[in-house]
Design a protein around this motif. Structure first.
Motif, PDB file in Angstrom:
ATOM      1  N   LEU A 133       0.827  -1.212   0.000  1.00 55.35           N
ATOM      2  CA  LEU A 133       0.000   0.000   0.000  1.00 55.35           C
ATOM      3  C   LEU A 133       0.857   1.256   0.000  1.00 55.35           C
ATOM      4  O   LEU A 133       0.485   2.286  -0.561  1.00 55.35           O
ATOM      5  N   GLU A 134       2.025   1.151   0.635  1.00 57.49           N
ATOM      6  CA  GLU A 134       2.798   2.345   0.950  1.00 57.49           C
ATOM      7  C   GLU A 134       3.542   2.957  -0.228  1.00 57.49           C
ATOM      8  O   GLU A 134       4.047   4.071  -0.125  1.00 57.49           O
ATOM      9  N   ASN A 135       3.621   2.242  -1.347  1.00 57.40           N
ATOM     10  CA  ASN A 135       4.312   2.809  -2.508  1.00 57.40           C
ATOM     11  C   ASN A 135       3.331   3.422  -3.503  1.00 57.40           C
ATOM     12  O   ASN A 135       3.592   3.482  -4.696  1.00 57.40           O
ATOM     13  N   GLN A 136       2.220   3.907  -2.975  1.00 59.38           N
ATOM     14  CA  GLN A 136       1.189   4.525  -3.810  1.00 59.38           C
ATOM     15  C   GLN A 136       1.168   6.047  -3.644  1.00 59.38           C
ATOM     16  O   GLN A 136       1.473   6.560  -2.570  1.00 59.38           O
ATOM     17  N   ALA A 137       0.785   6.732  -4.720  1.00 62.39           N
ATOM     18  CA  ALA A 137       0.697   8.195  -4.658  1.00 62.39           C
ATOM     19  C   ALA A 137      -0.494   8.630  -3.811  1.00 62.39           C
ATOM     20  O   ALA A 137      -0.450   9.661  -3.142  1.00 62.39           O
ATOM     21  N   ASP A 138      -1.559   7.832  -3.821  1.00 60.36           N
ATOM     22  CA  ASP A 138      -2.764   8.174  -3.077  1.00 60.36           C
ATOM     23  C   ASP A 138      -3.205   7.012  -2.186  1.00 60.36           C
ATOM     24  O   ASP A 138      -3.022   5.842  -2.535  1.00 60.36           O
ATOM     25  N   ASN A 139      -3.778   7.358  -1.074  1.00 59.15           N
ATOM     26  CA  ASN A 139      -4.329   6.389  -0.127  1.00 59.15           C
ATOM     27  C   ASN A 139      -3.348   5.271   0.237  1.00 59.15           C
ATOM     28  O   ASN A 139      -3.611   4.086   0.002  1.00 59.15           O
ATOM     29  N   PRO A 140      -2.210   5.645   0.829  1.00 64.27           N
ATOM     30  CA  PRO A 140      -1.219   4.639   1.201  1.00 64.27           C
ATOM     31  C   PRO A 140      -1.394   4.069   2.611  1.00 64.27           C
ATOM     32  O   PRO A 140      -0.509   3.375   3.102  1.00 64.27           O
ATOM     33  N   ASP A 141      -2.543   4.356   3.235  1.00 69.24           N
ATOM     34  CA  ASP A 141      -2.715   3.948   4.634  1.00 69.24           C
ATOM     35  C   ASP A 141      -3.944   3.073   4.804  1.00 69.24           C
ATOM     36  O   ASP A 141      -4.655   2.766   3.851  1.00 69.24           O
ATOM     37  N   PHE A 142      -4.215   2.672   6.046  1.00 73.15           N
ATOM     38  CA  PHE A 142      -5.345   1.799   6.345  1.00 73.15           C
ATOM     39  C   PHE A 142      -6.686   2.502   6.168  1.00 73.15           C
ATOM     40  O   PHE A 142      -7.709   1.853   5.970  1.00 73.15           O
ATOM     41  N   ILE A 143      -6.681   3.828   6.313  1.00 76.02           N
ATOM     42  CA  ILE A 143      -7.894   4.589   6.048  1.00 76.02           C
ATOM     43  C   ILE A 143      -7.614   5.614   4.964  1.00 76.02           C
ATOM     44  O   ILE A 143      -6.482   6.045   4.773  1.00 76.02           O
ATOM     45  N   LYS A 144      -8.659   5.988   4.241  1.00 77.89           N
ATOM     46  CA  LYS A 144      -8.536   6.950   3.148  1.00 77.89           C
ATOM     47  C   LYS A 144      -8.653   8.378   3.678  1.00 77.89           C
ATOM     48  O   LYS A 144      -9.008   8.597   4.835  1.00 77.89           O
ATOM     49  N   ALA A 145      -8.367   9.317   2.803  1.00 76.47           N
ATOM     50  CA  ALA A 145      -8.430  10.724   3.200  1.00 76.47           C
ATOM     51  C   ALA A 145      -9.828  11.130   3.652  1.00 76.47           C
ATOM     52  O   ALA A 145      -9.988  12.033   4.472  1.00 76.47           O
ATOM     53  N   ASP A 146     -10.864  10.442   3.112  1.00 74.80           N
ATOM     54  CA  ASP A 146     -12.237  10.785   3.510  1.00 74.80           C
ATOM     55  C   ASP A 146     -12.663  10.083   4.796  1.00 74.80           C
ATOM     56  O   ASP A 146     -13.806  10.212   5.238  1.00 74.80           O
ATOM     57  N   GLY A 147     -11.735   9.333   5.407  1.00 73.64           N
ATOM     58  CA  GLY A 147     -12.031   8.682   6.676  1.00 73.64           C
ATOM     59  C   GLY A 147     -12.611   7.288   6.562  1.00 73.64           C
ATOM     60  O   GLY A 147     -12.858   6.630   7.574  1.00 73.64           O
ATOM     61  N   SER A 148     -12.820   6.812   5.326  1.00 72.60           N
ATOM     62  CA  SER A 148     -13.364   5.465   5.136  1.00 72.60           C
ATOM     63  C   SER A 148     -12.248   4.430   5.097  1.00 72.60           C
ATOM     64  O   SER A 148     -11.071   4.759   4.943  1.00 72.60           O
ATOM     65  N   SER A 149     -12.630   3.165   5.211  1.00 73.17           N
ATOM     66  CA  SER A 149     -11.658   2.076   5.235  1.00 73.17           C
ATOM     67  C   SER A 149     -10.953   1.915   3.891  1.00 73.17           C
ATOM     68  O   SER A 149     -11.555   2.064   2.831  1.00 73.17           O
ATOM     69  N   THR A 172       0.346  11.210  -1.086  1.00 74.20           N
ATOM     70  CA  THR A 172      -0.552  12.137  -0.403  1.00 74.20           C
ATOM     71  C   THR A 172      -0.725  11.693   1.037  1.00 74.20           C
ATOM     72  O   THR A 172      -1.164  10.573   1.301  1.00 74.20           O
ATOM     73  N   ILE A 173      -0.319  12.549   1.958  1.00 76.74           N
ATOM     74  CA  ILE A 173      -0.367  12.181   3.370  1.00 76.74           C
ATOM     75  C   ILE A 173      -1.795  12.278   3.881  1.00 76.74           C
ATOM     76  O   ILE A 173      -2.438  13.322   3.783  1.00 76.74           O
ATOM     77  N   VAL A 174      -2.272  11.166   4.394  1.00 78.23           N
ATOM     78  CA  VAL A 174      -3.615  11.133   4.955  1.00 78.23           C
ATOM     79  C   VAL A 174      -3.539  11.643   6.391  1.00 78.23           C
ATOM     80  O   VAL A 174      -2.825  11.063   7.211  1.00 78.23           O
ATOM     81  N   PRO A 175      -4.231  12.734   6.704  1.00 73.05           N
ATOM     82  CA  PRO A 175      -4.209  13.222   8.090  1.00 73.05           C
ATOM     83  C   PRO A 175      -4.620  12.108   9.034  1.00 73.05           C
ATOM     84  O   PRO A 175      -5.662  11.485   8.851  1.00 73.05           O
ATOM     85  N   PRO A 176      -3.801  11.807  10.025  1.00 71.37           N
ATOM     86  CA  PRO A 176      -4.111  10.677  10.900  1.00 71.37           C
ATOM     87  C   PRO A 176      -5.368  10.905  11.718  1.00 71.37           C
ATOM     88  O   PRO A 176      -5.599  11.996  12.222  1.00 71.37           O
ATOM     89  N   ALA A 177      -6.177   9.861  11.807  1.00 66.75           N
ATOM     90  CA  ALA A 177      -7.363   9.937  12.656  1.00 66.75           C
ATOM     91  C   ALA A 177      -6.924   9.956  14.109  1.00 66.75           C
ATOM     92  O   ALA A 177      -5.871   9.429  14.462  1.00 66.75           O
ATOM     93  N   THR A 178      -7.720  10.560  14.946  1.00 62.80           N
ATOM     94  CA  THR A 178      -7.378  10.596  16.368  1.00 62.80           C
ATOM     95  C   THR A 178      -7.411   9.195  16.978  1.00 62.80           C
ATOM     96  O   THR A 178      -6.851   8.968  18.045  1.00 62.80           O
ATOM     97  N   TYR A 179      -8.060   8.263  16.275  1.00 60.59           N
ATOM     98  CA  TYR A 179      -8.131   6.876  16.750  1.00 60.59           C
ATOM     99  C   TYR A 179      -7.223   5.954  15.921  1.00 60.59           C
ATOM    100  O   TYR A 179      -7.429   4.746  15.861  1.00 60.59           O
ATOM    101  N   GLN A 180      -6.207   6.545  15.281  1.00 64.27           N
ATOM    102  CA  GLN A 180      -5.295   5.775  14.438  1.00 64.27           C
ATOM    103  C   GLN A 180      -4.630   4.638  15.219  1.00 64.27           C
ATOM    104  O   GLN A 180      -4.451   3.528  14.714  1.00 64.27           O
ATOM    105  N   ALA A 181      -4.261   4.905  16.454  1.00 65.92           N
ATOM    106  CA  ALA A 181      -3.592   3.881  17.259  1.00 65.92           C
ATOM    107  C   ALA A 181      -4.498   2.666  17.470  1.00 65.92           C
ATOM    108  O   ALA A 181      -4.014   1.531  17.521  1.00 65.92           O
ATOM    109  N   GLU A 182      -5.796   2.900  17.573  1.00 65.94           N
ATOM    110  CA  GLU A 182      -6.750   1.802  17.734  1.00 65.94           C
ATOM    111  C   GLU A 182      -6.796   0.935  16.477  1.00 65.94           C
ATOM    112  O   GLU A 182      -6.836  -0.305  16.550  1.00 65.94           O
ATOM    113  N   ILE A 183      -6.745   1.590  15.316  1.00 65.29           N
ATOM    114  CA  ILE A 183      -6.725   0.857  14.043  1.00 65.29           C
ATOM    115  C   ILE A 183      -5.432   0.059  13.912  1.00 65.29           C
ATOM    116  O   ILE A 183      -5.438  -1.114  13.520  1.00 65.29           O
ATOM    117  N   ASN A 184      -4.319   0.697  14.240  1.00 63.76           N
ATOM    118  CA  ASN A 184      -3.028   0.011  14.133  1.00 63.76           C
ATOM    119  C   ASN A 184      -2.991  -1.239  15.015  1.00 63.76           C
ATOM    120  O   ASN A 184      -2.491  -2.288  14.615  1.00 63.76           O
TER     121      ASN A 184
END
Length: 459
Positions: A224-240, A410-422
């Motif tokens: 996932l991490e070698n992508q220009a967009d949405n390289p994280d567990f959640i997307k920029a819009d906050g969805s999975s 594109t850096i996805v602003p981390p959710a305040t509950y990111q640690a819970e997802i991790n």
């Protein structure tokens, strides 16, 4: 602040405060100069900087001396939270110090999840008014955007994209070239070819330092991490983002390398033996490691971990040969003003200097400050490597090439509950790698659980 997660973490911090009352305080507790929250005698303003960064890795003495020379009347007291630079240990001690009411001015976080969680707790102060007064835009002055919920609570220090470190001697022995453009399939092939030996003498093609204890989750999202967009567990819009096929591919890579190819150090060994990526690589128990370029300051070897072979550097692998290269996870230090600070103006001023000119003075990392010109990269690398024991053993050309071509998606602003997802992804990964559930069950369970976490945090 999300009430559910914030309350949970706050309860932990309060519990730490009770322990502090019983146990005599945390790191730095005995170093407070007076009861005024950091004002030293003689009219000097003391700033207390809490950091996981060690003297060896961050050159604090030289850095602080340079700032104090430029700013008479300011004393920066560095409170080291881990002798080993262990970020998880440091975070626990930071929370303990906060719960104990220690004077704090500048706080340093090593990852987005830790940073966003402390923002949610109200532990750090927003910087927007200072930034507006200084007249710059974070997205123009820095390579990392640290905005959370529309506000800036930190400025980024270093710019550490991930790369692959290779034991050049083992590479040559296997008849392999230093990769300049490769895929995860190539990475797996290299690992198989460099795996040798049996039992205690076995050398693995690679070592993955996670995920573990809800951290080091980069190793659960490699594709996932070698992508220009949405390289994280959640997307920029906050969805999975766990329905992305690249999440499943990330798990497949780990499963294949450990179970089928047996070219990666077993996960159980990492946990039971408490292995560390530095010693696994420098002690030549793993031929290559994917890791962040915070390792630049250690590549030539140190007193603690000497270098007895030649090192080359390769870019973070792509998924397909035709993909655009250069994208990788990027690590930075989030440097914040403590909300409880009695010297916020002075703390911000130090942070702005530290994350710009101070990075060059420190000479340990490539800065996130975008005003550093590309042609200065070689000089920066020379400065960084000169602090190691054997810089001549490092293939500097490959290092500069990789760092110069690296970029953050594109850096996805981390959710305040990111640690819970991790933590959840870590748990499901662990069930899979320990043979308690198969790949498809793992993906489905992770998808269901992340949707539940997102939904509960919207309430």
């Amino acid at each position: 602040m999300n009430k559910k997660v914030g309350a949970g973490v706050l309860t932990s911090v309060m519990a730490l405060g009770v322990l502090a009352g019983c146990g005599g305080g945390g790191t730095g507790a005995g170093e407070q100069k007076d009861a005024q929250g950091g004002a030293a005698s003689g009219g000097t303003t003391e700033l207390r900087l809490y950091t996981y960064g060690t003297e060896q890795a961050y050159n604090w003495s030289q850095t602080v001396a340079a700032y104090e020379k430029q700013n008479p009347g300011i004393k920066v007291n560095v409170i080291g939270l881990s002798d080993k630079g262990d970020t998880q240990e440091a975070l626990k001690k930071l929370d303990l110090a906060a719960a104990s009411g220690e004077a704090m001015d500048v706080l340093m976080f090593s990852d987005a999840a830790s940073y966003s969680q402390r923002v949610a707790l109200g532990m750090v102060a927003p910087m927007d008014d200072y930034i507006a007064k200084d007249g710059f835009k974070v997205t123009e002055d820095y390579k990392v955007d640290t905005k959370i919920n529309g506000k800036y609570y930190a400025l980024p220090g270093k710019f550490n994209p991930w790369y692959v470190l290779l034991n050049k001697n083992m590479l040559d022995e296997a008849g392999l070239k230093v990769p300049t453009d490769w895929t995860w399939d190539d990475f797996m092939d290299y690992a198989k070819k460099m795996t040798k030996g049996e039992g205690a003498n076995k050398v693995y093609g690679t070592y993955f330092h996670g995920p573990q204890n809800g951290g080091w989750v980069e190793y659960a999202k490699l594709a996932l991490e070698n992508q220009a967009d949405n390289p994280d567990f959640i997307k920029a819009d906050g969805s999975s983002n766990l329905d992305n096929p690249l999440f499943k591919k990330s798990l497949e890579i780990r499963l294949k390398m450990e179970k089928q190819d047996q070219s990666a150090t077993p996960y159980t060994d990492m946990l039971s033996q408490k292995l560390n990526y530095r010693t696994q690589f420098f002690n030549q128990k793993a031929a290559m490691i994917a890791i962040g370029s915070w390792m630049n300051s250690e590549l030539g070897g140190t007193d603690q971990v000497p270098l007895n072979f030649n090192i080359a550097v390769a870019p973070f692998p792509k998924n397909n040969a035709g993909d655009q290269g250069g994208y990788s996870p990027v690590a930075t230090d989030y440097v914040s003003v403590a909300a409880s600070s009695k010297h916020k103006d002075e703390a911000y001023k130090f942070i702005r200097w530290y994350t710009t000119e101070g990075q060059l003075v420190q000479g340990k990392n490539v800065p996130a400050w975008s005003k550093v010109k590309q042609e200065d990269m070689s000089k920066i690398i020379d400065t960084i490597l000169s602090g190691t024991k054997n810089p001549e053993k490092v293939d500097k050309a490959s290092l500069i090439s990789v760092l110069g071509a690296s970029k953050s998606g594109t850096i996805v602003p981390p959710a305040t509950y990111q640690a819970e997802i991790n933590k959840m992804v870590n748990e499901e990964f662990e069930k899979m790698v320990l043979g308690k559930q198969d790949l498809d069950t793992t993906v489905k369970a992770a998808q269901d659980r992340i949707n539940s976490i997102i939904a509960s945090n919207k309430k």
